[in-house]
Design an enzyme around this catalytic site. Structure first.
Site, PDB file in Angstrom:
ATOM      1  N   HIS A 209       0.498  -1.421   0.184  1.00  0.00           N
ATOM      2  CA  HIS A 209       0.266  -0.103  -0.156  1.00  0.00           C
ATOM      3  C   HIS A 209       0.610   1.609  -0.090  1.00  0.00           C
ATOM      4  O   HIS A 209       0.153   2.134   0.175  1.00  0.00           O
ATOM      5  CB  HIS A 209      -0.915  -0.516   0.809  1.00  0.00           C
ATOM      6  CG  HIS A 209      -0.528   0.119   2.116  1.00  0.00           C
ATOM      7  ND1 HIS A 209       0.264  -0.773   3.270  1.00  0.00           N
ATOM      8  CD2 HIS A 209       0.160   1.551   3.332  1.00  0.00           C
ATOM      9  CE1 HIS A 209       0.674   0.164   4.560  1.00  0.00           C
ATOM     10  NE2 HIS A 209       0.273   1.206   4.655  1.00  0.00           N
TER      11      HIS A 209
HETATM   12  C1  UD1 Z   1      -2.332   5.532   5.327  1.00  0.00           C
HETATM   13  C2  UD1 Z   1      -1.019   5.910   6.250  1.00  0.00           C
HETATM   14  C3  UD1 Z   1       0.419   4.755   6.403  1.00  0.00           C
HETATM   15  C4  UD1 Z   1      -0.143   3.538   7.565  1.00  0.00           C
HETATM   16  C5  UD1 Z   1      -2.053   2.994   6.712  1.00  0.00           C
HETATM   17  C6  UD1 Z   1      -2.446   1.791   7.124  1.00  0.00           C
HETATM   18  C7  UD1 Z   1      -0.347   8.559   5.950  1.00  0.00           C
HETATM   19  C8  UD1 Z   1       0.099   9.123   5.223  1.00  0.00           C
HETATM   20  N1  UD1 Z   1      -0.486   7.484   5.759  1.00  0.00           N
HETATM   21  O1  UD1 Z   1      -1.609   5.333   4.265  1.00  0.00           O
HETATM   22  O2  UD1 Z   1       1.040   5.603   7.271  1.00  0.00           O
HETATM   23  O3  UD1 Z   1       0.698   2.710   6.904  1.00  0.00           O
HETATM   24  O4  UD1 Z   1      -2.537   4.515   6.084  1.00  0.00           O
HETATM   25  O5  UD1 Z   1      -3.033   1.078   6.056  1.00  0.00           O
HETATM   26  O6  UD1 Z   1      -1.007   8.786   7.322  1.00  0.00           O
HETATM   27  N2  UD1 Z   1      -9.223   5.411   0.452  1.00  0.00           N
HETATM   28  C9  UD1 Z   1     -10.557   4.437   0.303  1.00  0.00           C
HETATM   29  N3  UD1 Z   1     -10.899   3.693   1.542  1.00  0.00           N
HETATM   30  C10 UD1 Z   1     -10.773   3.494   2.425  1.00  0.00           C
HETATM   31  C11 UD1 Z   1      -8.824   3.978   2.871  1.00  0.00           C
HETATM   32  C12 UD1 Z   1      -8.371   5.435   1.718  1.00  0.00           C
HETATM   33  O7  UD1 Z   1     -10.495   4.622  -0.411  1.00  0.00           O
HETATM   34  O8  UD1 Z   1     -11.301   2.994   3.762  1.00  0.00           O
HETATM   35  C13 UD1 Z   1      -8.389   5.488  -0.431  1.00  0.00           C
HETATM   36  C14 UD1 Z   1      -7.712   7.100  -0.106  1.00  0.00           C
HETATM   37  O9  UD1 Z   1      -8.890   7.504  -0.502  1.00  0.00           O
HETATM   38  C15 UD1 Z   1      -6.824   7.095  -0.617  1.00  0.00           C
HETATM   39  C16 UD1 Z   1      -5.611   6.160  -0.191  1.00  0.00           C
HETATM   40  O10 UD1 Z   1      -7.286   5.083  -0.536  1.00  0.00           O
HETATM   41  O11 UD1 Z   1      -6.720   7.957  -2.250  1.00  0.00           O
HETATM   42  C17 UD1 Z   1      -4.541   6.298   0.562  1.00  0.00           C
HETATM   43  O12 UD1 Z   1      -5.860   6.574   1.975  1.00  0.00           O
HETATM   44  P1  UD1 Z   1      -4.598   7.088   2.948  1.00  0.00           P
HETATM   45  O13 UD1 Z   1      -5.421   7.434   4.423  1.00  0.00           O
HETATM   46  O14 UD1 Z   1      -4.931   9.075   2.125  1.00  0.00           O
HETATM   47  O15 UD1 Z   1      -3.619   6.404   3.197  1.00  0.00           O
HETATM   48  P2  UD1 Z   1      -2.746   5.143   3.654  1.00  0.00           P
HETATM   49  O16 UD1 Z   1      -2.383   3.922   1.962  1.00  0.00           O
HETATM   50  O17 UD1 Z   1      -4.226   4.021   3.593  1.00  0.00           O
END
Ligand code: UD1
Length: 360
Positions: A209
């Site tokens: 991820h």
């Molecule tokens: C975040 C943390 C990371 C942690 C991870 C655990 C930051 C910078 N990163 O990364 O340190 O290891 O969580 O999983 O805070 N999205 C969805 N649905 C969800 C969650 C996310 O569609 O339920 C999408 C978001 O809209 C975004 C992407 O996935 O486009 C990334 O999500 P984001 O929460 O920004 O960061 P993670 O990669 O999950």
């Protein structure tokens, strides 16, 4: 000493739900009051609600719905919501703010709390990858600077903090994820028939991820090429960040993408697998506690102890280091890393003593 200690816990991302579940339980046993504020960073039900239900986490007082968007948008939205919660309750209502790890939710809470002069208590403090291109590294360096109590998972990280001038309020307590692992590892949650079928084989558990992998077509192609050559079945719970990208690759039969797993499901799958391949921080340690080899698809790790004792191999995305790691046998011994599983209780009593010795 306040009549009672009232904390605000700010969480928003999947691993923080796991960590908060064990600490919440310890706080409640010690009669420390806690409100949980959910930033909404993770919002898909299998990244969020399922964890609250499974781990019996107290209902959040609010959900800020701040998931998605750019880092700036996401962090800013969280900050506005957290500040609103603090101001609505009034100055002095919360005695401290508890934050976990290194996500945008962690930093947002630390920034707002510090400006309102509320002590910040940081669980999983002191870790460093020394790679400032990672958003998490920025989040953790800044959060540590703003924290009054820094709860570290191992002795080794104390040096990281000292280099940045932080020596006060630093406590080595072990890792709350170890507490959670020990508490929940023998659950018998039901798995889907698709996953049960893979469990019978000698399979590998894969997760991906990190933006440095998922958002780089070059790295992602290299990683998938390496995985294509692996002979064993590979079970791949796909993070939402990766979901939209996976369709443009044709995966061979032996790589099986599935929806994200709940924590209990993950622990069951982990205990049955032969090996872990990941770019997650938490899973590197969980693999260690489950006595599985871990191959880490990053250029560096914060969890250096797992590498030093030979259980974790940090290989980036190159094929020769990946192949070498696949062949390396597991060490015969495993030292105890990251505490004895009592980090939550230790954190609770340090918070208690903090207020006993700094009366409000
Ligand atoms: C975040 C943390 C990371 C942690 C991870 C655990 C930051 C910078 N990163 O990364 O340190 O290891 O969580 O999983 O805070 N999205 C969805 N649905 C969800 C969650 C996310 O569609 O339920 C999408 C978001 O809209 C975004 C992407 O996935 O486009 C990334 O999500 P984001 O929460 O920004 O960061 P993670 O990669 O999950």
């Amino acid at each position: 000493m306040p009549k009672h200690i009232q904390l605000l816990t700010v969480i928003g991302a999947r691993p923080q739900f796991v960590k908060a579940s064990v600490v919440s339980r310890a706080l409640s046993k010690a009669t420390i009051l806690e409100d949980i504020l959910h930033t909404g960073q993770h919002f898909d039900s299998n990244m969020d609600a399922v964890f609250f239900e499974e781990l019996n986490i107290p209902m959040p007082v609010a959900n800020l719905n701040a998931g998605g968007g750019t880092h700036g948008e996401q962090t800013a939205k969280m900050m506005v919501g957290i500040e609103k919660q603090l101001l609505e309750k009034g100055v002095g209502f919360y005695d401290g703010i508890l934050v976990y790890g290194d996500t945008n939710s962690t930093l947002a809470a630390a920034l707002v709390g510090a400006k309102l002069q509320i002590p910040i208590f940081h669980i999983e403090a002191g870790l460093r990858s020394y790679n400032r291109t990672m958003p998490e590294e920025v989040n953790r360096v800044l959060t540590d600077q703003l924290s009054s109590l820094l709860f570290c998972p191992s002795n080794d990280v104390i040096g990281n903090l000292a280099k940045e001038g932080i020596t006060k309020g630093v406590h080595v307590v072990g890792d709350v994820m170890h507490d959670a692992f020990l508490h929940y590892q023998n659950n018998n949650t039901k798995l889907s028939p698709e996953i049960e079928a893979i469990l019978a084989s000698s399979f590998i558990l894969l997760t991906l991820h990190r933006p440095s992998n998922t958002d780089s077509p070059e790295h992602l192609s290299a990683i998938l090429e390496n995985l294509k050559r692996v002979k064993s079945p590979i079970l791949w719970p796909v993070h939402p960040r990766m979901q939209s990208k996976i369709n443009s690759y044709s995966l061979p039969e032996h790589i099986k993408p599935v929806a994200p797993l709940s924590y209990f499901e993950l622990l069951r799958v982990l205990s049955a697998c032969n090996m872990v391949i990941t770019d997650s921080g938490g899973l590197q340690k969980e693999a260690y506690w489950a006595k599985k080899k871990c191959i880490t698809l990053r250029e560096e790790t914060e969890w250096v102890e797992t590498v030093q004792c030979g259980w974790n191999h940090v290989v980036g995305h190159g094929s020769s280091s990946f192949n070498a790691a696949l062949q390396t046998p597991l060490p015969k011994h495993q030292p105890q890393l990251y505490g004895a599983g009592d980090a939550s209780e230790r954190i609770t009593s340090i918070i208690f003593n903090y207020f006993a010795s700094n009366s409000k």
